[in-house]
Write a protein that holds these residues in place. Sequence first.
Motif, mmCIF file in Angstrom:
data_model
loop_
_atom_site.group_PDB
_atom_site.id
_atom_site.type_symbol
_atom_site.label_atom_id
_atom_site.label_comp_id
_atom_site.label_asym_id
_atom_site.label_seq_id
_atom_site.Cartn_x
_atom_site.Cartn_y
_atom_site.Cartn_z
ATOM 1 N N GLY A 42 0.802 -1.213 0.000
ATOM 2 C CA GLY A 42 0.000 0.000 0.000
ATOM 3 C C GLY A 42 0.835 1.263 0.000
ATOM 4 N N MET A 43 0.303 2.316 -0.591
ATOM 5 C CA MET A 43 0.932 3.643 -0.555
ATOM 6 C C MET A 43 -0.005 4.632 0.124
ATOM 7 S SD MET A 43 0.610 5.504 -4.289
ATOM 8 C CE MET A 43 1.758 4.450 -5.144
ATOM 9 N N ILE A 51 -10.106 6.297 -9.716
ATOM 10 C CA ILE A 51 -10.285 6.918 -8.403
ATOM 11 C C ILE A 51 -8.945 7.329 -7.794
ATOM 12 C CG2 ILE A 51 -11.074 6.509 -6.028
ATOM 13 C CD1 ILE A 51 -13.235 4.691 -7.200
ATOM 14 N N ARG A 52 -7.905 6.490 -7.949
ATOM 15 C CA ARG A 52 -6.615 6.810 -7.337
ATOM 16 C C ARG A 52 -5.990 8.074 -7.937
ATOM 17 N NH1 ARG A 52 -2.441 5.800 -10.702
ATOM 18 N NH2 ARG A 52 -2.784 4.266 -12.347
ATOM 19 N N LYS A 53 -6.441 8.463 -9.127
ATOM 20 C CA LYS A 53 -5.919 9.684 -9.748
ATOM 21 C C LYS A 53 -6.540 10.944 -9.155
ATOM 22 C CE LYS A 53 -5.052 7.214 -14.079
ATOM 23 N NZ LYS A 53 -5.471 7.023 -15.498
ATOM 24 N N TRP A 60 -9.146 9.172 -1.594
ATOM 25 C CA TRP A 60 -8.652 8.004 -0.856
ATOM 26 C C TRP A 60 -7.504 8.417 0.061
ATOM 27 C CZ3 TRP A 60 -3.502 6.720 -1.905
ATOM 28 C CH2 TRP A 60 -2.935 7.346 -3.020
ATOM 29 N N ASP A 61 -7.200 7.535 1.010
ATOM 30 C CA ASP A 61 -6.081 7.767 1.927
ATOM 31 C C ASP A 61 -4.975 6.727 1.746
ATOM 32 O OD1 ASP A 61 -7.373 9.979 3.251
ATOM 33 O OD2 ASP A 61 -8.659 8.493 4.234
ATOM 34 N N SER A 110 0.764 8.042 -7.142
ATOM 35 C CA SER A 110 -0.535 8.710 -6.987
ATOM 36 C C SER A 110 -0.692 9.389 -5.643
ATOM 37 C CB SER A 110 -1.668 7.694 -7.185
ATOM 38 O OG SER A 110 -1.560 7.064 -8.431
ATOM 39 N N GLY A 111 0.134 8.991 -4.658
ATOM 40 C CA GLY A 111 0.028 9.595 -3.338
ATOM 41 C C GLY A 111 0.864 10.839 -3.171
#
Length: 521
Positions: A271-272, A406-408, A413-414, A444-445
């Motif tokens: 996970g990131m 969604i991740r973009k 998101w967290d 993406s984070g």
Amino acid sequence: MKKILAVLLMLCIAVGILSGCGGGSNTPAASGKKKTFVFGDTTFNAENEEPDINPHNAYSGWPCIRYGVGETLMKIADDGTLKPWLAQSAKNVNETTWEIVIKDTVRFSNGKKCDAAAVKACLEHLIKVHERAAGNLKIASIKADGQKLTIVTSEPNPILMNYLSEGYGCIIDMETGLPKNGCVVGTGPFVATEVVTDNHVKLVKNEKYWDGNVKIDEVTVRTISNGDTLAMALQSGEINAAYGMAYASYPLFENDKFKFSSIQTSRCFWGMMNFHKENPGYRIMSDPAVRKAIAMGINKKGFVDVLLKGYGYTAAGAFPESFAFGKGVNTVSYDPGQAKKILQDAGWIDTDGDGIREKDGVKLAIRWLTYPSRQELPLLAESAQATLKDIGIEVQINNTKNHNSIRKDPKAWDIWVSANVNAGLGDPQNFFDTYCLDSSIKNSGGHHSDDLEMLAVQLRGAFDPGERAKIAVKMQQELLDDNSYFFCSFLRMSMIMQANVTGLAAHTCDFYELTADLDIK
């Protein structure tokens, strides 16, 4: 005349009886019927960025190489080393120049010879349209002379040949163009005749295959994302083999009617964190105490032993310890008691008694984004949700096939949790280049580290494998010390097939599936 007819009739009956009794005479090969094979796969879908089998499109190089349509210049062996495939040899002349000799016997499925000019045309189109490939390869120029290909890179690229062994490196015939139906012309043992996104790929035997006789005449690859449906299809004989079977279904096939091909891989479940300041959860994710508590609050061993039923192994860093660049990293252990103390000392306290901590009126709730096509990921989400709740963190799971879009969105998101073959090219650089750096296409984070950027420059310029391994260990440690990324487990990948299937084997890089050796006895 009646006697003659009677004798002829008896002879016909006798021949019929004999022809039906010979050993194996009713097999497809003996009867003149085509040999067909149906393969159930959970991963061929747009959710995995595999809308077709055109290697110049997103991650569609994976099904291109997996289903035997395309082949690359070099091949990744199970020990991570490079082996010649379409190339006869590859020589690093200097830091920016490579000379590659293409095997003289290679032909495309349309019969055209695969010479250096054809490879040049393919690679030039690839770097023109494929952002990730262009960034990895750093090709400045290509020259073709007969079977010799000379590639000059814009900067030193020690693992150019590793990158060209990725799915996007499949060599396809550009003279035929890129058909709208996705049925590209490659050099592999199979020819695609129909491609339907999220549904199936139809293949036929490449009659002109350059590297031996192809044993199966027709193949259908079916997308079956539901684990129960996949299991029933294999049990009933609707499919001959399956990739991505749910672990809960494994006992159904542990008998003499089926067999497994299993191998440890570098496909990691990890996970990131989201560090974008516009993210509503920024205050939570930017707190080092929260990130460390999350890392300490995930029970990796419990996930592997219970939910994966032992078909995997826990991860310390981004790469398995079977690789030199996977040895020597230090990470936190599962310790819910210490995780609670860390949160308490940082001011995260459950003041209203609902089991979830708060700080300055902010609930300690994180949005966990993942996807279902890798059936391990929803299991990991549920496991983390349970163990993190025990230390006072609420996990809100969004398990959706739309995760890539969604991740973009930095506000949506967290934590994004994914599955990636982190060392599929036999080298660590691709993981960092893809996910962890300022220039990474999938960072993406928004993670940034000055030290990591500096180490990345060193890694890109290092040609010695030992030196590369040491740098990669330092890079992993940077991520782990900051707890900006966490690594849970690696996959023990299995393909399950009917007992009479041969030539279908699992590989550590997870690239190669349908080959000329595939057969049904």
